[in-house]
Design a protein around this motif. Structure first.
Motif, PDB file in Angstrom:
ATOM      1  N   LEU A  94       7.046  15.057   0.206  1.00 40.56           N
ATOM      2  CA  LEU A  94       5.895  15.823  -0.256  1.00 40.56           C
ATOM      3  C   LEU A  94       5.240  15.150  -1.453  1.00 40.56           C
ATOM      4  CD1 LEU A  94       6.795  18.947  -2.387  1.00 40.56           C
ATOM      5  CD2 LEU A  94       8.392  17.078  -2.013  1.00 40.56           C
ATOM      6  N   GLU A  95       3.987  15.535  -1.674  1.00 39.76           N
ATOM      7  CA  GLU A  95       3.334  15.204  -2.931  1.00 39.76           C
ATOM      8  C   GLU A  95       3.772  16.304  -3.902  1.00 39.76           C
ATOM      9  OE1 GLU A  95      -0.989  14.210  -2.765  1.00 39.76           O
ATOM     10  OE2 GLU A  95      -0.798  14.830  -0.697  1.00 39.76           O
ATOM     11  N   PRO A  96       4.494  15.960  -4.967  1.00 39.67           N
ATOM     12  CA  PRO A  96       5.004  17.013  -5.859  1.00 39.67           C
ATOM     13  C   PRO A  96       3.891  17.839  -6.500  1.00 39.67           C
ATOM     14  CG  PRO A  96       5.497  14.807  -6.724  1.00 39.67           C
ATOM     15  CD  PRO A  96       4.955  14.617  -5.356  1.00 39.67           C
TER      16      PRO A  96
ATOM     17  N   SER B 278       0.845  -1.199   0.000  1.00 42.50           N
ATOM     18  CA  SER B 278       0.000   0.000   0.000  1.00 42.50           C
ATOM     19  C   SER B 278       0.876   1.243   0.000  1.00 42.50           C
ATOM     20  CB  SER B 278      -0.908   0.025   1.232  1.00 42.50           C
ATOM     21  OG  SER B 278      -0.134   0.275   2.391  1.00 42.50           O
ATOM     22  N   GLY B 279       0.267   2.356  -0.378  1.00 44.43           N
ATOM     23  CA  GLY B 279       0.982   3.633  -0.369  1.00 44.43           C
ATOM     24  C   GLY B 279       1.456   3.978   1.030  1.00 44.43           C
ATOM     25  N   THR B 280       0.643   3.655   2.012  1.00 42.15           N
ATOM     26  CA  THR B 280       1.023   3.888   3.412  1.00 42.15           C
ATOM     27  C   THR B 280       2.339   3.190   3.722  1.00 42.15           C
ATOM     28  OG1 THR B 280      -1.271   4.076   4.176  1.00 42.15           O
ATOM     29  CG2 THR B 280       0.369   3.363   5.803  1.00 42.15           C
ATOM     30  N   GLU B 281       2.393   1.924   3.346  1.00 46.28           N
ATOM     31  CA  GLU B 281       3.589   1.130   3.631  1.00 46.28           C
ATOM     32  C   GLU B 281       4.801   1.690   2.877  1.00 46.28           C
ATOM     33  OE1 GLU B 281       2.649  -2.993   2.751  1.00 46.28           O
ATOM     34  OE2 GLU B 281       4.637  -3.541   3.473  1.00 46.28           O
TER      35      GLU B 281
ATOM     36  N   GLY C 199       2.134   4.050  -5.811  1.00 49.19           N
ATOM     37  CA  GLY C 199       1.003   3.219  -5.399  1.00 49.19           C
ATOM     38  C   GLY C 199      -0.072   3.410  -6.452  1.00 49.19           C
ATOM     39  N   LYS C 200      -1.321   3.193  -6.095  1.00 45.14           N
ATOM     40  CA  LYS C 200      -2.421   3.476  -7.014  1.00 45.14           C
ATOM     41  C   LYS C 200      -2.171   2.927  -8.425  1.00 45.14           C
ATOM     42  CE  LYS C 200      -4.395   6.669  -3.887  1.00 45.14           C
ATOM     43  NZ  LYS C 200      -3.853   7.655  -2.985  1.00 45.14           N
ATOM     44  N   VAL C 201      -1.832   3.768  -9.406  1.00 45.10           N
ATOM     45  CA  VAL C 201      -1.708   3.286 -10.796  1.00 45.10           C
ATOM     46  C   VAL C 201      -0.766   2.082 -10.902  1.00 45.10           C
ATOM     47  CG1 VAL C 201      -0.859   3.846 -13.110  1.00 45.10           C
ATOM     48  CG2 VAL C 201      -2.299   5.494 -11.892  1.00 45.10           C
TER      49      VAL C 201
ATOM     50  N   GLY D  23      -2.326  16.364  -4.203  1.00 38.84           N
ATOM     51  CA  GLY D  23      -3.641  15.918  -4.664  1.00 38.84           C
ATOM     52  C   GLY D  23      -4.597  15.654  -3.533  1.00 38.84           C
ATOM     53  N   ASN D  24      -4.083  15.633  -2.314  1.00 39.28           N
ATOM     54  CA  ASN D  24      -4.913  15.286  -1.177  1.00 39.28           C
ATOM     55  C   ASN D  24      -5.463  16.494  -0.442  1.00 39.28           C
ATOM     56  OD1 ASN D  24      -5.176  12.260  -0.697  1.00 39.28           O
ATOM     57  ND2 ASN D  24      -3.017  12.463  -1.255  1.00 39.28           N
ATOM     58  N   THR D  25      -5.430  17.629  -1.108  1.00 41.04           N
ATOM     59  CA  THR D  25      -6.111  18.806  -0.577  1.00 41.04           C
ATOM     60  C   THR D  25      -6.814  19.478  -1.754  1.00 41.04           C
ATOM     61  OG1 THR D  25      -5.793  20.725   0.847  1.00 41.04           O
ATOM     62  CG2 THR D  25      -4.041  20.257  -0.696  1.00 41.04           C
TER      63      THR D  25
ATOM     64  N   CYS E 137      -0.605  17.646   2.758  1.00 43.80           N
ATOM     65  CA  CYS E 137      -0.099  16.493   2.008  1.00 43.80           C
ATOM     66  C   CYS E 137      -0.410  15.216   2.791  1.00 43.80           C
ATOM     67  CB  CYS E 137       1.415  16.584   1.799  1.00 43.80           C
ATOM     68  SG  CYS E 137       1.897  17.648   0.443  1.00 43.80           S
ATOM     69  N   TYR E 138      -0.854  14.205   2.071  1.00 39.05           N
ATOM     70  CA  TYR E 138      -1.197  12.925   2.695  1.00 39.05           C
ATOM     71  C   TYR E 138      -0.200  11.873   2.243  1.00 39.05           C
ATOM     72  CZ  TYR E 138      -3.975   8.802   3.991  1.00 39.05           C
ATOM     73  OH  TYR E 138      -4.417   7.609   4.529  1.00 39.05           O
ATOM     74  N   HIS E 139       0.322  11.127   3.198  1.00 37.98           N
ATOM     75  CA  HIS E 139       1.278  10.071   2.857  1.00 37.98           C
ATOM     76  C   HIS E 139       0.864   8.741   3.471  1.00 37.98           C
ATOM     77  CE1 HIS E 139       3.679  13.353   1.343  1.00 37.98           C
ATOM     78  NE2 HIS E 139       3.647  13.935   2.521  1.00 37.98           N
ATOM     79  N   GLY E 140      -0.443   8.546   3.602  1.00 38.19           N
ATOM     80  CA  GLY E 140      -0.927   7.321   4.228  1.00 38.19           C
ATOM     81  C   GLY E 140      -1.093   7.527   5.718  1.00 38.19           C
ATOM     82  N   HIS E 141      -1.439   6.449   6.430  1.00 34.54           N
ATOM     83  CA  HIS E 141      -1.851   6.617   7.825  1.00 34.54           C
ATOM     84  C   HIS E 141      -0.817   6.145   8.838  1.00 34.54           C
ATOM     85  CE1 HIS E 141      -2.834   2.343   8.470  1.00 34.54           C
ATOM     86  NE2 HIS E 141      -3.117   2.357   7.176  1.00 34.54           N
TER      87      HIS E 141
ATOM     88  N   PHE F 212       9.837  12.237  -3.114  1.00 32.92           N
ATOM     89  CA  PHE F 212       8.590  12.568  -3.808  1.00 32.92           C
ATOM     90  C   PHE F 212       7.605  11.435  -3.558  1.00 32.92           C
ATOM     91  CE2 PHE F 212      10.103  15.460  -7.577  1.00 32.92           C
ATOM     92  CZ  PHE F 212      10.455  16.446  -6.668  1.00 32.92           C
ATOM     93  N   ASP F 213       6.506  11.772  -2.924  1.00 36.01           N
ATOM     94  CA  ASP F 213       5.427  10.797  -2.786  1.00 36.01           C
ATOM     95  C   ASP F 213       4.605  10.867  -4.075  1.00 36.01           C
ATOM     96  OD1 ASP F 213       3.149   9.369  -2.355  1.00 36.01           O
ATOM     97  OD2 ASP F 213       2.673  10.264  -0.409  1.00 36.01           O
ATOM     98  N   GLU F 214       4.898   9.928  -4.956  1.00 37.94           N
ATOM     99  CA  GLU F 214       4.212   9.893  -6.262  1.00 37.94           C
ATOM    100  C   GLU F 214       3.119   8.824  -6.276  1.00 37.94           C
ATOM    101  OE1 GLU F 214       5.330  11.426  -9.591  1.00 37.94           O
ATOM    102  OE2 GLU F 214       7.507  11.692  -9.297  1.00 37.94           O
ATOM    103  N   VAL F 215       2.585   8.528  -5.099  1.00 34.23           N
ATOM    104  CA  VAL F 215       1.519   7.516  -5.049  1.00 34.23           C
ATOM    105  C   VAL F 215       0.351   7.946  -5.951  1.00 34.23           C
ATOM    106  CG1 VAL F 215      -0.191   6.405  -3.554  1.00 34.23           C
ATOM    107  CG2 VAL F 215       2.185   6.595  -2.801  1.00 34.23           C
ATOM    108  N   MET F 216       0.061   9.244  -5.972  1.00 38.55           N
ATOM    109  CA  MET F 216      -1.021   9.718  -6.828  1.00 38.55           C
ATOM    110  C   MET F 216      -0.524  10.162  -8.208  1.00 38.55           C
ATOM    111  SD  MET F 216      -3.856  12.621  -5.967  1.00 38.55           S
ATOM    112  CE  MET F 216      -4.545  11.845  -4.525  1.00 38.55           C
ATOM    113  N   THR F 217       0.609  10.866  -8.238  1.00 38.36           N
ATOM    114  CA  THR F 217       1.089  11.457  -9.489  1.00 38.36           C
ATOM    115  C   THR F 217       1.849  10.462 -10.374  1.00 38.36           C
ATOM    116  OG1 THR F 217       3.037  12.163  -8.246  1.00 38.36           O
ATOM    117  CG2 THR F 217       1.298  13.807  -8.579  1.00 38.36           C
TER     118      THR F 217
HETATM  119  C1  PLP Z   1      -3.371   7.377  -1.506  1.00 43.33           C
HETATM  120  C2  PLP Z   1      -2.110   7.997  -1.104  1.00 43.33           C
HETATM  121  C3  PLP Z   1      -1.275   7.412  -0.142  1.00 43.33           C
HETATM  122  C4  PLP Z   1      -1.671   6.206   0.651  1.00 43.33           C
HETATM  123  O1  PLP Z   1      -1.808   5.070  -0.126  1.00 43.33           O
HETATM  124  P1  PLP Z   1      -2.678   3.840   0.438  1.00 43.33           P
HETATM  125  O2  PLP Z   1      -2.505   2.796  -0.610  1.00 43.33           O
HETATM  126  O3  PLP Z   1      -4.081   4.355   0.574  1.00 43.33           O
HETATM  127  O4  PLP Z   1      -2.107   3.457   1.745  1.00 43.33           O
HETATM  128  C5  PLP Z   1      -0.051   7.987   0.098  1.00 43.33           C
HETATM  129  N1  PLP Z   1       0.339   9.092  -0.562  1.00 43.33           N
HETATM  130  C6  PLP Z   1      -0.446   9.690  -1.480  1.00 43.33           C
HETATM  131  C7  PLP Z   1       0.053  10.898  -2.201  1.00 43.33           C
HETATM  132  C8  PLP Z   1      -1.699   9.178  -1.766  1.00 43.33           C
HETATM  133  O5  PLP Z   1      -2.470   9.809  -2.651  1.00 43.33           O
END
Ligand code: PLP
Length: 426
Positions: free
Chosen positions: A204-206, A115-118, A265-267, A209-211, A142-146, A237-242
């Motif tokens: 950071l999220e470059p 997961s992106g969190t991990e 993550g995600k894609v 996207g989480n705001t 900025c969100y980087h998981g929980h 760079f947290d590119e989980v979304m980008t």
């Molecule tokens: C979704 C997201 C996460 C967390 O990913 P999960 O798979 O939900 O744990 C981390 N960083 C960013 C930028 C996200 O958009």
């Protein structure tokens, strides 16, 4: 319209917190009943009451080739029939790692996680292990998981729930997370000055996207790069979304700034629980078993998830990004026109196939600007859109996403439906 979903929600609440397995799904921010989804195909999702929606959530980003793409489905069916998990290395994992390295600047070595969190939690551990320092800098919104270290002024779900500092996160942890303001390099520089030799990483999220969708401004990423270079800080760079969404090689490619570490993550998981962290050789060699920084996972590199990731990345060639850019531009200019015609206090923001309609007249630059949006109107607009068959993220603090399954015709339908929703709200 939502009778069956209402029944399911009542039942779900008894056995699951809030009836959902991730808080934002409960519609806490916008109120009302979340549609329970039965199936999805291409750009559309269908709920338990038989309602059809054009989907701009796409599972919060993964669905870049549309839901249930035949190529991805077929490959995963074959993969699952060969056995769904081995807990041993496979050739597939090498192929996915090599594809990530080939596309994303600053990735010499990759570790797959679930997961992106991990991914973000592990990247920070590695940065700390590599530098021997404890503190990290993150940005408001900025969100980087929980993971504990990130639940300090996190975006999206955490913002709308009003628990930017979750109970259960210790003061010790909070003490090691320093908070800066997105797009404000001075706010970062002063934290670095006040904590000389103590900051392991800036994450950071470059594009935040989480705001809602907030692009970096005034060479913010280049300035961060320099600040990190000058101070021996690992730039993550947290590119989980980008990642794989706003360009073939994510934000690093799009903005021409190479981070020391990246998270994906995600894609990259093609709709399955798969994520990754990656970085420069000298940093990533700290990861066990090459080095002493421990990180592991029973299902990491799961063959079905890896197959979905590989098939998805195979579909994402250069042409796809041109197509997504064109679709995004069509949507944005269509909505801008509606705003102008009606003289509404709204604005749009977009980076490739990530977009937001902000209920404020001036384009937001940081988290506080988004907090100043007319949230009541957004919520009314959200429900009017849902009723009209447009499924948006249920919060002003979220971005929308496009897929290759969103045709020009679908975009034009959405612009018409948006006109109706805006007329209902204003
Ligand atoms: C979704 C997201 C996460 C967390 O990913 P999960 O798979 O939900 O744990 C981390 N960083 C960013 C930028 C996200 O958009």
């Amino acid at each position: 319209m939502f009778e069956r979903s209402e029944e399911l929600l009542t039942r779900a609440r008894k056995s699951i917190p809030g009836g959902v397995n991730s808080p934002v799904r409960a519609f806490t921010a916008v109120g009302g009943t979340p549609p329970f989804i039965e199936r999805a195909e291409g750009a559309h999702i269908y709920d338990a009451d038989g309602n059809e929606y054009i989907d701009f959530v796409l599972s919060w980003g993964p669905g870049i080739v549309g839901h249930a793409h035949p190529k991805v489905v077929e490959a995963c069916q074959k993969a699952v029939a060969r056995g769904s998990s081995f807990g041993a290395p496979t050739e597939l994992e090498i192929e996915l790692a090599e594809r990530i390295i080939e596309r994303c600047p600053g990735t010499d070595v990759v570790r797959l996680v679930n997961s992106g969190t991990e991914a973000c939690m592990s990247a920070v551990r590695v940065a700390r292990g590599a530098t021997g320092r404890d503190k990290i800098i993150k940005f408001e919104g900025c969100y980087h998981g929980h993971a504990d270290s990130f639940l300090i002024a996190a975006g999206s779900g955490a913002t709308t729930l009003g628990v930017p500092n979750s109970p259960g996160v210790t003061r010790g942890t909070a003490h090691d997370t320093l908070l800066a303001t997105f797009n404000d390099i001075d706010s970062v520089a002063s934290l670095v000055d006040d904590n000389t030799g103590e900051v392991a990483a800036i994450i950071l999220e470059p594009v935040c996207g989480n705001t809602g969708c907030l692009p970096p401004r005034d060479d913010f990423l280049k300035k961060l790069r320099k600040l990190c270079d000058d101070n021996g800080i690992v730039l993550i760079f947290d590119e989980v979304m980008t990642g794989f969404r706003i360009a073939k090689g994510g934000a690093a490619e799009r903005f021409g700034v190479t981070p020391d570490m990246s998270t994906f993550g995600k894609v990259v998981g093609g709709g399955f629980p798969l994520a990754a962290y990656a970085g420069k050789e000298e940093i990533m060699r700290h990861v066990a078993p090459d080095g002493p920084v421990y990180q592991a996972g029973t299902l990491s590199g799961n063959p079905v998830a890896v197959t979905a990731g590989i098939e998805t990345l195979k579909l994402l060639d250069d042409d796809v990004y041109d197509q997504l850019e064109a679709l995004g531009s069509r949507l944005q200019s269509g909505i801008d026109e509606l705003i102008e015609q009606r003289d509404l206090p709204l604005c749009t923001e977009r980076v490739g196939s990530m977009f937001s309609l902000f209920f404020t007249p001036e384009i937001p630059v940081d988290h506080d600007d988004v907090k100043a949006c007319d949230i009541d109107r957004f919520n009314q607009f959200f429900h009017a859109s849902l009723k009209n068959g447009v499924y948006l993220a249920p919060s002003q603090f979220e971005a929308g996403f496009l897929s290759t399954a969103h045709t020009d015709e679908i975009i034009d339908q959405v612009i018409d439906k948006t006109a109706d929703a805006l007329d209902e709200v204003y």
